[in-house]
Write a protein that holds these residues in place. Structure first.
Motif, PDB file in Angstrom:
ATOM      1  N   GLY A  60     -29.063  39.988 -46.499  1.00  0.00           N
ATOM      2  CA  GLY A  60     -30.176  40.092 -45.567  1.00  0.00           C
ATOM      3  C   GLY A  60     -29.665  41.669 -45.275  1.00  0.00           C
ATOM      4  O   GLY A  60     -28.636  42.268 -45.412  1.00  0.00           O
ATOM      5  N   ILE A 113     -30.147  33.254 -47.193  1.00  0.00           N
ATOM      6  CA  ILE A 113     -30.754  34.606 -47.097  1.00  0.00           C
ATOM      7  C   ILE A 113     -31.666  34.582 -45.662  1.00  0.00           C
ATOM      8  O   ILE A 113     -32.408  33.719 -45.434  1.00  0.00           O
ATOM      9  N   THR A 115     -34.119  37.114 -43.299  1.00  0.00           N
ATOM     10  CA  THR A 115     -34.742  38.495 -43.163  1.00  0.00           C
ATOM     11  C   THR A 115     -35.963  38.551 -42.308  1.00  0.00           C
ATOM     12  O   THR A 115     -36.426  37.458 -42.114  1.00  0.00           O
ATOM     13  N   LEU A 123     -33.983  40.827 -52.213  1.00  0.00           N
ATOM     14  CA  LEU A 123     -33.742  39.272 -51.946  1.00  0.00           C
ATOM     15  C   LEU A 123     -34.571  38.386 -52.975  1.00  0.00           C
ATOM     16  O   LEU A 123     -33.909  37.365 -53.254  1.00  0.00           O
ATOM     17  N   ALA A 127     -32.640  35.600 -54.994  1.00  0.00           N
ATOM     18  CA  ALA A 127     -32.937  34.366 -55.110  1.00  0.00           C
ATOM     19  C   ALA A 127     -33.112  33.632 -56.576  1.00  0.00           C
ATOM     20  O   ALA A 127     -32.512  32.652 -56.965  1.00  0.00           O
ATOM     21  N   ILE A 137     -29.905  27.342 -52.375  1.00  0.00           N
ATOM     22  CA  ILE A 137     -30.336  28.410 -51.769  1.00  0.00           C
ATOM     23  C   ILE A 137     -31.241  28.029 -50.329  1.00  0.00           C
ATOM     24  O   ILE A 137     -32.059  27.120 -50.596  1.00  0.00           O
ATOM     25  N   ALA A 139     -33.174  29.874 -47.295  1.00  0.00           N
ATOM     26  CA  ALA A 139     -33.685  30.964 -46.626  1.00  0.00           C
ATOM     27  C   ALA A 139     -34.334  30.886 -45.246  1.00  0.00           C
ATOM     28  O   ALA A 139     -35.212  29.928 -45.091  1.00  0.00           O
ATOM     29  N   ALA A 141     -37.200  33.177 -43.175  1.00  0.00           N
ATOM     30  CA  ALA A 141     -38.078  34.236 -43.650  1.00  0.00           C
ATOM     31  C   ALA A 141     -39.483  34.008 -42.889  1.00  0.00           C
ATOM     32  O   ALA A 141     -39.802  32.854 -42.586  1.00  0.00           O
ATOM     33  N   LEU A 147     -40.842  36.573 -50.114  1.00  0.00           N
ATOM     34  CA  LEU A 147     -39.618  36.003 -50.422  1.00  0.00           C
ATOM     35  C   LEU A 147     -39.627  34.372 -50.233  1.00  0.00           C
ATOM     36  O   LEU A 147     -39.242  33.583 -50.969  1.00  0.00           O
ATOM     37  N   SER A 148     -40.734  33.973 -49.365  1.00  0.00           N
ATOM     38  CA  SER A 148     -40.920  32.470 -48.958  1.00  0.00           C
ATOM     39  C   SER A 148     -41.387  32.007 -50.256  1.00  0.00           C
ATOM     40  O   SER A 148     -41.080  30.863 -50.677  1.00  0.00           O
ATOM     41  N   VAL A 151     -38.631  31.718 -52.783  1.00  0.00           N
ATOM     42  CA  VAL A 151     -37.586  30.461 -52.776  1.00  0.00           C
ATOM     43  C   VAL A 151     -38.389  29.249 -53.037  1.00  0.00           C
ATOM     44  O   VAL A 151     -37.589  28.314 -53.689  1.00  0.00           O
ATOM     45  N   LEU A 158     -36.898  26.696 -47.570  1.00  0.00           N
ATOM     46  CA  LEU A 158     -37.261  27.681 -46.669  1.00  0.00           C
ATOM     47  C   LEU A 158     -37.541  27.178 -45.113  1.00  0.00           C
ATOM     48  O   LEU A 158     -38.327  26.307 -45.040  1.00  0.00           O
TER      49      LEU A 158
END
Length: 380
Positions: A60, A113, A115, A123, A127, A137, A139, A141, A147-148, A151, A158
């Motif tokens: 991150g 992850i 952020t 990032l 992923a 993984i 995350a 976010a 990023l979402s 993922v 997520l």
């Protein structure tokens, strides 16, 4: 210079708080509860893992993500190795940062992850790399961020980053180093790692953390006078000083390093953090050294004192909680401070779980940082 009169002027503090830092500090408990709701809705609390991961990797950007990585490392202890993946790049801009998995990472490892932005291409690439390696993984976010989507496409889990209702009306966003972001990123990971058996953070304990944050906010709020407000008192004590943040206890070390990092980012003030007992020899020379850089003769009565460098005296801030094995170096720290005529501020949380104690220390130092930023005229 610190305008101490501003500390006891709640309306003036509010007007000076363009980024909503005080509100973010006060809403930390609410942020924890929202994060818990998002965590449950994402299915984290219903997970039934078959075993522990071999290793935990955390990536991150920013002060909040760094604080999360340090806290997870401290709280997980020796149950599994925790490795923070540091970013590389030519600039600290979201588009320039890149993260790389270690060569040994694979299907038995967990990648976390975190952020506050979710727009870092590095990032997203991380992923995708983890997906190809078979890593699990998870995350945290902002919902709807690039990023979402990545993922989701990588079959990761997520958890949307928790926000507060007031944030949607903010004209200027709260800095990522500000209060609130840490808890929005940390709480879902604590719940997850509790489910996989790497640390103890059941939902009941996390609700206690939210309650402790609420109580601390009541004690440290802008309407509470300085003489009975531990955060305002600490801010006033740190004016024109170099804070030497000494910590004792398993989880206080990352809290101390976070305090130093947030002081630098939000107030522009330097601070040094170290753990007891190593802090005693490491910082002893600073207690008697000339931190102004010299250059003037104090015996020159006729010198122009307007040109004198501003005196910067060290001040020890001791954060304490449950020293390992019951052995404490605090008496030695107080003796060293007294011997060098160095002022010392001491914070020790009320009784409770380790996470509650940690939350109180972080909350008090967060409020103190905000008061320093506002009353000291910092740009934040």
């Amino acid at each position: 210079m610190l305008d101490e009169s501003l500390l006891d002027a709640p309306d003036a503090l509010t007007r000076a708080d363009r980024h909503g830092l005080l509100r973010a500090a006060a809403e930390a408990g609410a942020r924890v509860r929202t994060a818990l709701r998002h965590t449950a809705e994402a299915g984290v609390t219903a997970l039934n893992p078959e075993g522990r991961p071999r290793a935990v990797l955390i990536a991150g950007s920013g002060t909040a993500a760094a604080g999360v990585a340090e806290l997870i490392t401290a709280l997980a202890g020796t149950t599994a190795p925790v490795t923070r993946l540091h970013a590389t790049g030519v600039a600290p801009a979201a588009g320039a940062l890149r993260w790389t998995l270690p060569g040994w990472a694979g299907p038995v490892d967990l990648l976390l992850i975190v952020t506050t932005e979710g727009s870092e291409p590095g990032l997203a690439l991380l992923a995708e790399q983890a997906y190809r390696r078979g890593c699990t993984i998870v995350a945290v976010a902002p919902a709807g961020s690039p990023l979402s989507e990545t993922v989701d496409g990588s079959r990761g889990l997520l958890v949307p980053m928790a926000t507060t209702p007031s944030e949607q009306y903010d004209t200027e966003p709260t800095p990522a180093a500000g209060p609130g972001a840490l808890w929005a990123l940390l709480v879902p990971l604590l719940a997850l790692l509790d489910r996989v058996g790497l640390l103890t953070a059941p939902t009941e304990t996390l609700h206690l953390v939210a309650d402790r944050l609420d109580r601390t906010a009541e004690r440290c709020g802008p309407s509470i006078a300085t003489y009975s407000n531990p955060a305002k008192t600490l801010a006033a004590e740190l004016a024109d000083s170099l804070p030497l943040i000494w910590t004792e206890g398993i989880a206080t070390a990352p809290a101390g390093r976070r305090f130093a990092a947030v002081l630098a980012e939000l107030t522009g003030r330097p601070a040094l953090a170290a753990e007891l007992p190593e802090a005693l020899p490491a910082h002893a020379a600073l207690l008697s050294g000339d931190l102004t850089g010299g250059g003037t003769d104090p015996d020159d009565f006729f010198r122009d004192r307007v040109d004198d460098p501003q005196t910067l005296r060290p001040r020890i801030v001791l954060l304490r909680d449950r020293p390992a094995g019951g052995l404490t170096a605090a008496p030695a720290a107080r003796e060293l401070a007294l011997g060098h005529d160095t002022p010392l501020s001491e914070l020790e949380p009320d009784e409770g779980t380790e996470l509650e104690a940690l939350a109180e220390l972080i909350a008090v130092t967060d409020f103190a940082t905000v008061y320093l930023a506002l009353a000291g005229g910092a740009p934040a």
